[in-house]
Design a protein around this motif. Structure first.
Motif, short mmCIF file in Angstrom:
data_model
loop_
_atom_site.label_atom_id
_atom_site.label_comp_id
_atom_site.label_asym_id
_atom_site.label_seq_id
_atom_site.Cartn_x
_atom_site.Cartn_y
_atom_site.Cartn_z
N HIS A 18 27.10 53.65 -67.17
CA HIS A 18 27.19 52.76 -66.02
C HIS A 18 27.94 51.47 -66.34
O HIS A 18 28.57 50.87 -65.47
N GLU A 19 27.89 51.02 -67.59
CA GLU A 19 28.49 49.74 -67.98
C GLU A 19 29.75 49.88 -68.81
O GLU A 19 30.46 48.89 -69.01
N LEU A 20 30.06 51.07 -69.30
CA LEU A 20 31.19 51.25 -70.21
C LEU A 20 32.53 51.01 -69.52
O LEU A 20 32.81 51.63 -68.48
N PRO A 21 33.39 50.19 -70.12
CA PRO A 21 34.74 50.00 -69.59
C PRO A 21 35.77 50.87 -70.31
O PRO A 21 36.97 50.73 -70.10
N VAL A 22 35.30 51.75 -71.21
CA VAL A 22 36.19 52.60 -72.01
C VAL A 22 35.75 54.05 -71.89
O VAL A 22 34.64 54.34 -71.45
N PRO A 23 36.63 55.00 -72.27
CA PRO A 23 36.26 56.42 -72.19
C PRO A 23 35.06 56.77 -73.09
O PRO A 23 34.91 56.23 -74.17
N LEU A 58 35.30 61.59 -70.85
CA LEU A 58 35.25 61.09 -69.48
C LEU A 58 36.15 59.86 -69.36
O LEU A 58 35.96 58.86 -70.05
N ALA A 59 37.14 59.94 -68.47
CA ALA A 59 38.09 58.83 -68.28
C ALA A 59 37.62 57.93 -67.15
O ALA A 59 37.39 58.40 -66.03
N PRO A 60 37.44 56.63 -67.41
CA PRO A 60 37.06 55.72 -66.33
C PRO A 60 38.19 55.54 -65.33
O PRO A 60 39.36 55.79 -65.64
N VAL A 105 39.03 66.98 -71.05
CA VAL A 105 39.11 65.64 -70.47
C VAL A 105 39.09 65.72 -68.95
O VAL A 105 39.83 66.50 -68.34
N VAL A 106 38.25 64.90 -68.33
CA VAL A 106 38.19 64.83 -66.86
C VAL A 106 38.12 63.38 -66.41
O VAL A 106 37.71 62.50 -67.17
N GLY A 107 38.51 63.13 -65.17
CA GLY A 107 38.49 61.78 -64.62
C GLY A 107 37.20 61.50 -63.87
O GLY A 107 36.34 62.37 -63.71
#
Length: 295
Positions: free
Chosen positions: A276-281, A139-141, A108-110
């Motif tokens: 580019h549009e995802l609001p979730v991991p 990938l964490a937003p 997991v990375v930010g």
């Protein structure tokens, strides 16, 4: 317990986001959490203008150890967790090495600094991981650390027409099963077909393919967990992702590019547009066959 999760930690907002997502995933699937801070090999040596001193190296490592210890304390007490400071030529190399050592299910990375709140922005570490990791990468937003959710409410998997999506579907079903939540299949067929087909043919192909995948998914899930198909609305990948509904805290899985080497990751064009549009991991899963599920 179900495997391990390795979090690439730094004492930054991105590091806090990665730790928060790692904790959510660990709690959801019952995994052990390894918080790993990687120091560059050259960063632990004193400046070149003076002779190397052991005290300088020890100071750098002590500071890193303090950062990791402070982060561990802030994680939910119910999670089994340990902290590590590693030395490697690159942050990504150190994380992959730790992931292999601990038998990690996920790394997991930010997001990189400067991104919009709630959105993804790939930095150098994430980009290197996506080109070299043999372990799925989450990938964490930006802003994940500020969310109050403690478990995954739903697992979404984006499926296209490329052969070799079995590993992607298996991983999605496994996470849904271990988390005790439902699985949503989002068909990306309208964006994953040869050019020149008319709209009606594309929609028909998408609907047929999605329901074929749904049948397979239901066989992989326990009877008490459901799987549903949702066709991505819109004329572009970006529109589709923006128009889909997303539950706070859910995750979406995609397969690595068909151009990636076997068992390695590479973020293809469709997945990159989604990001580019995802609001979730997003969790990117390596392919194990000749092709990938989503380009």
């Amino acid at each position: 317990m179900s495997g391990a999760i390795v979090v690439g930690y730094t004492a930054t907002d991105a590091g806090a986001d990665a730790a928060a997502l790692g904790a959510r995933l660990a709690r959801s699937i019952g995994a052990r959490l390894h918080l790993v801070l990687v120091l560059p090999a050259e960063g632990t040596r004193s400046p070149a203008v003076v002779p190397p001193e052991r005290a300088y190296e020890e100071h750098i490592r002590a500071q890193a150890k303090k950062w990791v210890e402070d982060a561990i304390v802030r994680l939910p007490q119910a999670i089994t967790r340990t902290g590590h400071v590693r030395i490697a030529e690159s942050f990504a190399e150190g994380l992959i090495s730790a992931g292999e050592e601990f038998g990690a299910r996920l790394i997991v990375v930010g997001a990189a600094g400067g991104g919009l709140f709630g959105r993804h922005r790939l930095g150098s570490v994430a980009s290197e991981l996506l080109h070299s990791s043999t372990i799925p990468v989450a990938l964490a937003p930006a802003g994940t650390a500020g969310q109050d959710d403690h478990v995954i409410p739903r697992v979404t998997v984006a499926v296209g027409t490329r052969p070799g999506a079995e590993n992607l579907l298996d991983e999605a079903a496994s996470i849904a099963t271990e988390s005790g939540v439902g699985l949503r299949l989002v068909s990306l067929v309208p964006f994953d077909v040869p050019p020149g087909l008319d709209t009606g043919a594309i929609r028909l192909a998408g609907s047929t393919h999605a329901h074929e995948v749904l049948a397979v998914a239901k066989e992989l899930l326990p009877l008490d967990l459901g799987a549903v198909v949702e066709e991505a609305p819109g004329d572009t990948v970006e529109d589709a992702v923006a128009n889909l509904s997303w539950l706070p805290g859910e995750v979406v899985l995609v397969g690595s590019s068909r151009l990636a080497q076997p068992r390695r990751l590479f973020l293809g064009s469709t997945a990159a547009k989604m990001l580019h549009e995802l609001p979730v991991p997003m969790i990117v899963v390596p392919r194990t066959r000749a092709e990938a599920g989503v380009r």
